[in-house]
Design an enzyme around this catalytic site. Structure first.
Site, PDB file in Angstrom:
ATOM      1  N   CYS A   1     164.072  69.804  64.285  1.00 11.40           N
ATOM      2  CA  CYS A   1     163.887  70.198  65.686  1.00 11.40           C
ATOM      3  C   CYS A   1     164.131  69.052  66.655  1.00 11.40           C
ATOM      4  O   CYS A   1     164.805  69.218  67.680  1.00 11.40           O
ATOM      5  CB  CYS A   1     162.502  70.805  65.892  1.00 11.40           C
ATOM      6  SG  CYS A   1     161.110  69.675  65.636  1.00 11.40           S
TER       7      CYS A   1
ATOM      8  N   HIS B   1     156.713  70.260  67.129  1.00  7.34           N
ATOM      9  CA  HIS B   1     157.935  71.040  67.306  1.00  7.34           C
ATOM     10  C   HIS B   1     158.420  70.877  68.741  1.00  7.34           C
ATOM     11  O   HIS B   1     157.631  70.718  69.675  1.00  7.34           O
ATOM     12  CB  HIS B   1     157.678  72.519  67.003  1.00  7.34           C
ATOM     13  CG  HIS B   1     158.925  73.331  66.876  1.00  7.34           C
ATOM     14  ND1 HIS B   1     159.870  73.115  65.893  1.00  7.34           N
ATOM     15  CD2 HIS B   1     159.410  74.362  67.622  1.00  7.34           C
ATOM     16  CE1 HIS B   1     160.857  73.977  66.017  1.00  7.34           C
ATOM     17  NE2 HIS B   1     160.615  74.746  67.071  1.00  7.34           N
TER      18      HIS B   1
ATOM     19  N   HIS C   1     166.087  76.490  69.334  1.00  7.38           N
ATOM     20  CA  HIS C   1     165.343  75.484  68.582  1.00  7.38           C
ATOM     21  C   HIS C   1     165.702  75.579  67.106  1.00  7.38           C
ATOM     22  O   HIS C   1     166.290  76.569  66.647  1.00  7.38           O
ATOM     23  CB  HIS C   1     163.832  75.673  68.782  1.00  7.38           C
ATOM     24  CG  HIS C   1     163.307  76.983  68.267  1.00  7.38           C
ATOM     25  ND1 HIS C   1     162.234  77.072  67.421  1.00  7.38           N
ATOM     26  CD2 HIS C   1     163.698  78.286  68.485  1.00  7.38           C
ATOM     27  CE1 HIS C   1     161.977  78.345  67.130  1.00  7.38           C
ATOM     28  NE2 HIS C   1     162.849  79.096  67.777  1.00  7.38           N
TER      29      HIS C   1
END
Length: 251
Positions: A153, A204, A216
């Site tokens: 990520c 994240h 993402h």
């Protein structure tokens, strides 16, 4: 004498320790330069010039350059590949979007490959950040990855921003310290959204396409819905990541 190096392969794993069984924590991709911190018989400890990340690479994947060459490359106007290409030299070589195409890298390929590379490089992308991010759609998630062939990520946000002339730190917990906080209501394309795990730690990050959509890297690079609660996956029919904060880095 201090030794430096450059990545001459599509991608090289950077590991936490000098062993093939050790965790991959990062990657080098074509054109990345680095400082050699330590050398063993089979492994080299390095520190990357772009993000300052440290780790170990196999000595057979290390290509040494002098301090003079490294300094010359760092002084060049950076040019980044804006597509993923397949080059044909003695054997085919896939090259990831985001690779640094400097004079040294051009020099190791034949004339035909040089022209192909030159046709797909830029210093700062003229596309929107959303357009750039979408080029990674479908890329599989890979812990420590930062290439088209596998990405995590924070590697995804870092590499996307890199193509627009911005240097982000490597990890999500570092990236959250950059920029100015904005509300989801006022968020726009290119803002970074950060999410927390059950322990309240940033684990994240994704790039907003609007204040209702986010792209993402989660299992793969994908587009999902976002609201004040967090990311909602239509595929899983549930919320997957609780929203913590949104930061604006782009001017």
């Amino acid at each position: 004498m201090q030794e430096f190096g450059i990545c001459q392969l599509s991608v090289i794993p950077v590991r936490r320790e000098g062993a093939h069984s050790a965790e991959q924590i990062h990657q080098l991709i074509l054109g990345d330069t680095y400082q050699v911190l330590e050398k063993e018989e089979e492994w080299v400890k390095i520190k990357g010039d772009f993000e300052g990340y440290e780790g170990w690479v196999a000595i057979g994947q290390h290509y040494a350059i002098t301090a003079v060459v490294r300094d010359e490359l760092l002084r060049e106007q950076p040019s980044f590949l804006n597509e993923t290409l397949l080059l044909h030299n003695d054997s085919p070589m896939p090259v990831s979007i985001g690779s640094t195409i400097n004079s040294h890298i051009l020099g190791i390929f034949g004339e035909k490959n040089q022209e192909q590379l030159k046709a797909h490089v830029h210093s700062i992308s003229e596309e929107s950040i959303g357009q750039t991010a979408r080029k990674y759609l479908g890329t599989p998630y890979l812990w420590g990855g930062k290439s088209y062939f596998g990405i995590d990520c924070s590697g995804f946000s870092q590499q996307t921003y890199k193509l627009h002339g911005y240097s982000l730190p490597r990890d999500a917990y570092q990236q959250v310290e950059i920029g100015t906080e904005v509300s989801l209501e006022n968020a726009k394309e290119g803002d970074l959204a950060f999410f927390v795990n059950p322990k309240g730690r940033i684990d994240h990050v994704g790039i907003l396409l609007s204040n209702t959509e986010i792209i993402h890297a989660s299992h793969r690079v994908r587009i999902d819905k976002i609201d004040e609660k967090g990311i909602y996956s239509e595929e899983l029919k549930r919320y997957t990541h609780p929203l913590h904060i949104i930061k604006r880095v782009l001017k």
